[in-house]
Motif scaffolding. Structure first.
Motif, PDB file in Angstrom:
ATOM      1  N   LEU A 101      22.118  90.258  16.015  1.00  0.00           N
ATOM      2  CA  LEU A 101      21.217  91.001  15.150  1.00  0.00           C
ATOM      3  C   LEU A 101      21.499  90.730  13.701  1.00  0.00           C
ATOM      4  O   LEU A 101      20.713  90.522  12.877  1.00  0.00           O
ATOM      5  N   ASN A 102      23.058  91.158  13.688  1.00  0.00           N
ATOM      6  CA  ASN A 102      23.507  91.155  12.345  1.00  0.00           C
ATOM      7  C   ASN A 102      23.400  89.497  11.706  1.00  0.00           C
ATOM      8  O   ASN A 102      23.175  89.384  10.546  1.00  0.00           O
ATOM      9  N   TYR A 103      23.720  88.396  12.414  1.00  0.00           N
ATOM     10  CA  TYR A 103      23.546  87.272  12.073  1.00  0.00           C
ATOM     11  C   TYR A 103      22.094  86.982  11.518  1.00  0.00           C
ATOM     12  O   TYR A 103      21.953  86.160  10.609  1.00  0.00           O
ATOM     13  N   ILE A 104      21.224  87.244  12.234  1.00  0.00           N
ATOM     14  CA  ILE A 104      19.928  87.049  11.898  1.00  0.00           C
ATOM     15  C   ILE A 104      19.512  87.907  10.627  1.00  0.00           C
ATOM     16  O   ILE A 104      18.717  87.296   9.782  1.00  0.00           O
ATOM     17  N   GLU A 105      19.716  89.017  10.568  1.00  0.00           N
ATOM     18  CA  GLU A 105      19.558  89.738   9.523  1.00  0.00           C
ATOM     19  C   GLU A 105      20.057  89.566   7.945  1.00  0.00           C
ATOM     20  O   GLU A 105      19.574  89.389   7.136  1.00  0.00           O
ATOM     21  N   LYS A 106      21.524  88.938   8.301  1.00  0.00           N
ATOM     22  CA  LYS A 106      22.246  88.802   6.988  1.00  0.00           C
ATOM     23  C   LYS A 106      22.633  87.458   6.813  1.00  0.00           C
ATOM     24  O   LYS A 106      22.775  87.163   5.505  1.00  0.00           O
ATOM     25  N   MET A 107      22.658  86.658   7.772  1.00  0.00           N
ATOM     26  CA  MET A 107      23.288  85.321   7.584  1.00  0.00           C
ATOM     27  C   MET A 107      22.559  84.298   7.650  1.00  0.00           C
ATOM     28  O   MET A 107      22.333  83.190   6.958  1.00  0.00           O
ATOM     29  N   ASP A 108      21.341  84.064   8.637  1.00  0.00           N
ATOM     30  CA  ASP A 108      20.445  83.154   8.932  1.00  0.00           C
ATOM     31  C   ASP A 108      19.424  83.076   7.840  1.00  0.00           C
ATOM     32  O   ASP A 108      18.584  84.082   7.740  1.00  0.00           O
ATOM     33  N   THR A 109      19.429  81.981   6.858  1.00  0.00           N
ATOM     34  CA  THR A 109      18.510  82.007   5.826  1.00  0.00           C
ATOM     35  C   THR A 109      17.228  81.115   6.334  1.00  0.00           C
ATOM     36  O   THR A 109      16.192  81.036   5.355  1.00  0.00           O
ATOM     37  N   THR A 110      16.798  80.774   7.714  1.00  0.00           N
ATOM     38  CA  THR A 110      15.753  80.009   7.956  1.00  0.00           C
ATOM     39  C   THR A 110      14.636  80.855   8.245  1.00  0.00           C
ATOM     40  O   THR A 110      14.944  81.928   8.820  1.00  0.00           O
TER      41      THR A 110
END
Length: 110
Positions: A101-110
């Motif tokens: 979830l952290n990756y989706i919210e803060k890192m993944d820009t797609t």
């Protein structure tokens, strides 16, 4: 310099989003250890193994390699032949979900 003579060869293995970078940050703090400079190794059994075996055999003393590696007999033989250690990270699924979830919210820009 001592790590090049005394340090172990290590493969840090986990599933994607299971904390590979957490392991990396811990190993970067260890004396005599450094990253091998290669991208995270993804070894899936359906893909050709030869390029992956070459990467596994290139790890030098005092270096570690990050990986998302499935079991493969040739990979294990290469690891054993080169006296490389494997650390496989297994995490609580709830922690994995929070990490994702952290990756989706803060890192993944797609």
């Amino acid at each position: 310099m001592k790590g090049r003579k005394q340090g172990p060869k290590v493969v840090l293995n986990s599933l994607p989003k299971f904390g590979t970078h957490l392991l990396e940050s811990l190993f970067l703090q260890l004396p005599f250890m450094r990253h091998c400079g290669k991208k995270t190794l993804r070894l899936e059994t359906q893909n050709p193994i030869e390029p992956k075996v070459k990467v596994l055999s290139s790890i030098k003393n005092g270096q570690f390699l990050l990986s998302h590696m499935q079991y493969h007999e040739k990979a294990l033989k290469t690891i054993n032949t080169n006296n490389t250690k494997i650390i496989h990270l297994v995490r609580d699924p709830r922690d994995v979900l929070l990490s994702h979830l952290n990756y989706i919210e803060k890192m993944d820009t797609t």
